[in-house]
Design a protein around this motif. Sequence first.
Motif, PDB file in Angstrom:
ATOM      1  N   MET A  41       0.834  -1.216   0.000  1.00 20.04           N
ATOM      2  CA  MET A  41       0.000   0.000   0.000  1.00 20.04           C
ATOM      3  C   MET A  41       0.863   1.259   0.000  1.00 20.04           C
ATOM      4  SD  MET A  41      -3.021  -0.799   2.694  1.00 20.04           S
ATOM      5  CE  MET A  41      -4.522  -1.630   2.203  1.00 20.04           C
ATOM      6  N   ASN A  44       2.308   1.897  -3.369  1.00 18.37           N
ATOM      7  CA  ASN A  44       1.293   2.334  -4.330  1.00 18.37           C
ATOM      8  C   ASN A  44       0.809   3.755  -4.066  1.00 18.37           C
ATOM      9  OD1 ASN A  44       1.323  -0.085  -5.741  1.00 18.37           O
ATOM     10  ND2 ASN A  44      -0.292  -0.985  -4.499  1.00 18.37           N
ATOM     11  N   LEU A  45       0.792   4.170  -2.808  1.00 17.66           N
ATOM     12  CA  LEU A  45       0.238   5.478  -2.458  1.00 17.66           C
ATOM     13  C   LEU A  45       1.257   6.614  -2.502  1.00 17.66           C
ATOM     14  CD1 LEU A  45      -2.060   4.381   0.510  1.00 17.66           C
ATOM     15  CD2 LEU A  45      -2.803   5.186  -1.747  1.00 17.66           C
ATOM     16  N   LEU A  74       0.395   4.997   7.345  1.00 14.28           N
ATOM     17  CA  LEU A  74      -0.840   4.588   6.687  1.00 14.28           C
ATOM     18  C   LEU A  74      -1.968   4.634   7.706  1.00 14.28           C
ATOM     19  CD1 LEU A  74       0.310   1.409   4.729  1.00 14.28           C
ATOM     20  CD2 LEU A  74       0.296   3.765   3.950  1.00 14.28           C
ATOM     21  N   LYS A  80     -11.140   3.894   2.467  1.00 11.70           N
ATOM     22  CA  LYS A  80      -9.833   3.966   1.820  1.00 11.70           C
ATOM     23  C   LYS A  80      -8.721   4.021   2.853  1.00 11.70           C
ATOM     24  CE  LYS A  80     -11.693   6.364  -2.097  1.00 11.70           C
ATOM     25  NZ  LYS A  80     -11.270   6.320  -3.426  1.00 11.70           N
ATOM     26  N   VAL A  82      -5.160   6.086   3.484  1.00 12.96           N
ATOM     27  CA  VAL A  82      -4.382   7.249   3.051  1.00 12.96           C
ATOM     28  C   VAL A  82      -2.985   7.147   3.657  1.00 12.96           C
ATOM     29  CG1 VAL A  82      -6.359   8.762   2.676  1.00 12.96           C
ATOM     30  CG2 VAL A  82      -5.344   8.635   4.932  1.00 12.96           C
ATOM     31  N   ALA A  83      -2.032   7.828   3.039  1.00 13.82           N
ATOM     32  CA  ALA A  83      -0.639   7.733   3.483  1.00 13.82           C
ATOM     33  C   ALA A  83       0.013   9.103   3.521  1.00 13.82           C
ATOM     34  CB  ALA A  83       0.144   6.823   2.542  1.00 13.82           C
TER      35      ALA A  83
END
Length: 131
Positions: A41, A44-45, A74, A80, A82-83
């Motif tokens: 994650m 990807n973020l 994270l 969702k 978020v980061a």
Amino acid sequence: MPLSWEVIGYGLAGLIGLALVARWLRLAESRISDAAQAREMAENLLAGFVAHGAVVGTDGNAALVAGSGAVAMLKRRGAKVVARRLLPPVALSQDVEGVRVETGEQMFGGVLLFGVTADEVRSLESSLTFH
């Protein structure tokens, strides 16, 4: 106009219907299940982030991921995750429930890593590599 049992029944049926639709759409499955998922994650973020280690709160609501020279915070927000990228050392405090990490960002706020100790976070920070 008084509230009738019929109106209350329709309201409850509508709420149950919405809950079923949300479950069907898997909106509640943004849980961070393990360190491997947290690393994926974060990569990807956050653009250019290469993860190598992570600690995940036992409730699946937050994780801290170590990358090259930074850590990714994270946090689940609704359906969702978020980061935010944080530079070490991260500001933290040990709570009864776990470690609270302060991001320094008012909108993101502090994040509780449930079931995680300050020693685990400091160990993760010490594993950072700088490229």
